[in-house]
Design an enzyme around this catalytic site. Structure first.
Site, PDB file in Angstrom:
ATOM      1  N   CYS A  14       0.846  -1.192   0.000  1.00  0.00           N
ATOM      2  CA  CYS A  14       0.000   0.000   0.000  1.00  0.00           C
ATOM      3  C   CYS A  14       0.884   1.244   0.000  1.00  0.00           C
ATOM      4  CB  CYS A  14      -0.896  -0.032   1.232  1.00  0.00           C
ATOM      5  SG  CYS A  14      -2.013   1.355   1.347  1.00  0.00           S
ATOM      6  N   PRO A  15       0.577   2.231  -0.785  1.00  0.00           N
ATOM      7  CA  PRO A  15      -0.615   2.423  -1.626  1.00  0.00           C
ATOM      8  C   PRO A  15      -0.409   2.049  -3.097  1.00  0.00           C
ATOM      9  CG  PRO A  15       0.525   4.498  -1.474  1.00  0.00           C
ATOM     10  CD  PRO A  15       1.357   3.472  -0.684  1.00  0.00           C
TER      11      PRO A  15
END
Length: 75
Positions: A14-15
């Site tokens: 992430c992200p």
């Protein structure tokens, strides 16, 4: 199931899976589908939140071994 586009974000945390999916969705027409393969366990909730915020449809989420598969439809 057929997909209009498929991206592999394996190994990314992430992200990055969301950012790559966002870019891929921008290249699709409304109603087309995107399959995202990820290995980040957090991607399950990340894609749920992403689709709620953006209005895209989360069609399916599956776990296949160490991979998480997300299918989205562009709004």
């Amino acid at each position: 199931m057929n997909f209009d586009k498929e991206i592999d974000t394996s190994g990314l945390n992430c992200p990055l899976p969301i950012l790559k999916a966002k870019k891929a969705l921008a290249e699709l027409q409304s109603g087309q589908t995107l399959k995202v393969v990820a290995t980040d366990p957090g991607s399950l909730r990340d894609f749920q939140a992403f689709t709620k915020q953006t209005g895209h449809e989360l069609i399916d989420q599956q776990t296949a071994g160490t991979s998480f598969i997300h299918v989205l439809r562009r709004r």
